[in-house]
Design an enzyme around this catalytic site. Structure first.
Site, PDB file in Angstrom:
ATOM      1  CE1 TYR A  46      -9.467  -2.001   0.901  1.00 41.55           C
ATOM      2  CE2 TYR A  46      -7.453  -1.991   2.184  1.00 41.55           C
ATOM      3  CZ  TYR A  46      -8.497  -2.677   1.589  1.00 41.55           C
ATOM      4  OH  TYR A  46      -8.558  -4.041   1.698  1.00 41.55           O
ATOM      5  CE  LYS A  60     -11.125 -10.042 -11.822  1.00 47.48           C
ATOM      6  NZ  LYS A  60     -11.086 -11.526 -11.859  1.00 47.48           N
ATOM      7  CG  ASP A 103      -9.269 -14.332 -10.880  1.00 44.57           C
ATOM      8  OD1 ASP A 103      -8.240 -13.733 -11.249  1.00 44.57           O
ATOM      9  OD2 ASP A 103     -10.208 -14.575 -11.653  1.00 44.57           O
ATOM     10  CG  ASP A 129      -6.146  -5.857   3.627  1.00 43.85           C
ATOM     11  OD1 ASP A 129      -5.566  -6.523   4.491  1.00 43.85           O
ATOM     12  OD2 ASP A 129      -7.151  -5.154   3.854  1.00 43.85           O
ATOM     13  CG  ASP A 138      -4.169 -11.000   6.478  1.00 44.81           C
ATOM     14  OD1 ASP A 138      -3.097 -10.390   6.647  1.00 44.81           O
ATOM     15  OD2 ASP A 138      -5.185 -10.799   7.160  1.00 44.81           O
TER      16      ASP A 138
END
Ligand code: NAD
Length: 364
Positions: free
Chosen positions: A138, A198, A230, A254, A258
């Site tokens: 980001y 990852k 994943d 992020d 959620d």
């Protein structure tokens, strides 16, 4: 202990007012708390011409903790980006160095019907997602658009971002996660951190995994497991109660935070904390300013009251007071009180103030 109180826009003032009643009650019982209020968001833009006026920023910078309601109002959606209410929260994160976002996902057994998952999968869920907030893809440079310099699509327009993490950035978020796991272990949780990465594909996250493993050596009482993102996304809906503390980077966090929030099905219940290196922090509900119900006394104040409890625990060193508030919230739910957002169809509901009354009464 000085607390900067920034109610903001929409339902912000209504829900913060109820959290304040809870905190004032703790002060009456002997906790040394001082409060100072300031404008933020659209309210601040209207009164001072900027969503984060210098006086508000100075108050937040000088406080031990910030209690934040919510910002955002459709009336300001046409303003240039820098003056929109939401810029206030981004500005505060940056100026206060808030690099660690703590988001518990808790599902009280009484509210298990609110989840889209089967009650037995989620009832009693109590996990903590620790998301790194100031690094990762980001914010990494360089980023931009250009014509592809090479490859099968050379010469074609392309866009690119840069994923990067430095050792100190990973170390400090790992410490936050291990320390949170330790605090939770003292309250009966598993004492386990799941570091989500990852590493099988990304160099940045192989480095992340290596550094988290090194930091773990300082926390022999806490278990560490590594999980690919994943798989973590899958496990969160398959068996979420197996997690205790989850730590991950900005982008994965992020998405996963959620996902975890939605397991509980009730946005009006979820608190959050954003901490800096000094352990100071900003505490706010996970939801926004809910303009659709603002000013009608319908908002659920529990996420804000639970954010105040997190503030007592993580920035003010008052774990017992935090537990007292959390227990009062549990008791009120057990009594059957519901605001409209968490009521089942046909079940009667109460307003914002009545819910605040009940929590204050349940403090004993
Ligand atoms: P929202 O979270 O404000 O509302 C989503 C839905 O949930 C609405 O139907 C709302 O009525 C309901 N809801 C939210 N909080 C509730 C509560 N405490 N009790 C009962 N119902 C509740 O999200 P949105 O509608 O996407 O955004 C509205 C505004 O909030 C926008 O301007 C957005 O930018 C802003 N926002 C601010 C923050 C923040 O201040 N940190 C975070 C998210 C969104």
């Amino acid at each position: 202990m000085n607390i900067a109180v920034l109610p903001g826009d929409g339902i912000g003032p209504e829900i913060v007012a109820q959290a304040m009643r809870v905190l004032q009650r703790l002060r009456d019982d002997g906790l040394k708390l001082e409060f100072e209020f300031a404008d933020v968001g659209g309210t601040a833009y209207e009164r001072h011409g900027h969503p984060l006026p210098p006086a508000t920023l100075a108050l937040a910078q000088g406080a031990d903790a910030v209690l934040f309601g919510a910002v955002g109002d459709p009336r300001f959606d046409r303003l240039e980006r820098a003056l929109r209410p939401e810029q206030a929260i981004l500005g505060l994160r940056k100026k206060l160095g808030l690099f660690a976002n703590l988001r518990p996902a808790i599902l009280y057994p009484e509210l298990a019907q609110a989840s889209s998952l089967k009650p037995e999968v989620v009832s009693g869920l109590d996990i903590l997602i620790v998301r790194e907030l100031t690094g990762d893809i980001y914010f990494g440079q360089p980023r931009g658009r250009r014509d592809a310099p090479d490859g099968a699509f050379a010469g074609q327009p392309e866009a690119f971002d840069t994923m990067r993490y430095s050792r100190p950035e990973i170390e400090r978020i790992a410490h936050v996660a291990f320390q949170a796991a330790r605090t939770r272990k003292a309250a009966g949780h598993a004492g386990r951190v799941t570091s989500v990465d990852k590493a099988n594909v990304l160099e940045t996250f192989q480095f992340w995994k290596d550094v988290v493993t090194e930091v773990h050596a300082q926390y022999p009482d806490i278990e560490l497991e590594h999980m690919y993102v994943d798989n973590a996304a899958m496990q969160l809906v398959r068996a979420p109660k197996k997690f205790d503390v989850v730590v991950t980077g900005n982008m994965f966090g992020d998405i996963l935070s959620d996902e975890a929030a939605m397991l509980t099905g009730s946005i009006g219940m979820l608190p959050s904390a954003s901490l800096n290196e000094q352990g100071r922090g900003l505490y706010e509900p996970s939801h926004g300013s809910a303009p659709d119900i603002a000013g009608r006394g319908l908002a659920n104040p529990l996420a804000t009251i639970l954010s105040a409890a997190m503030m007592l625990r993580y920035s003010l060193g008052q774990p017992e007071a935090a537990q007292r508030v959390e227990k009062a919230v549990r008791d009120v739910l057990r009594q059957g009180l519901r605001t409209a957002d968490i009521a089942e169809p046909g079940q009667p509901s109460v307003g914002t103030e009545a819910m605040g009354d009940a929590v204050v009464a349940a403090l004993g």
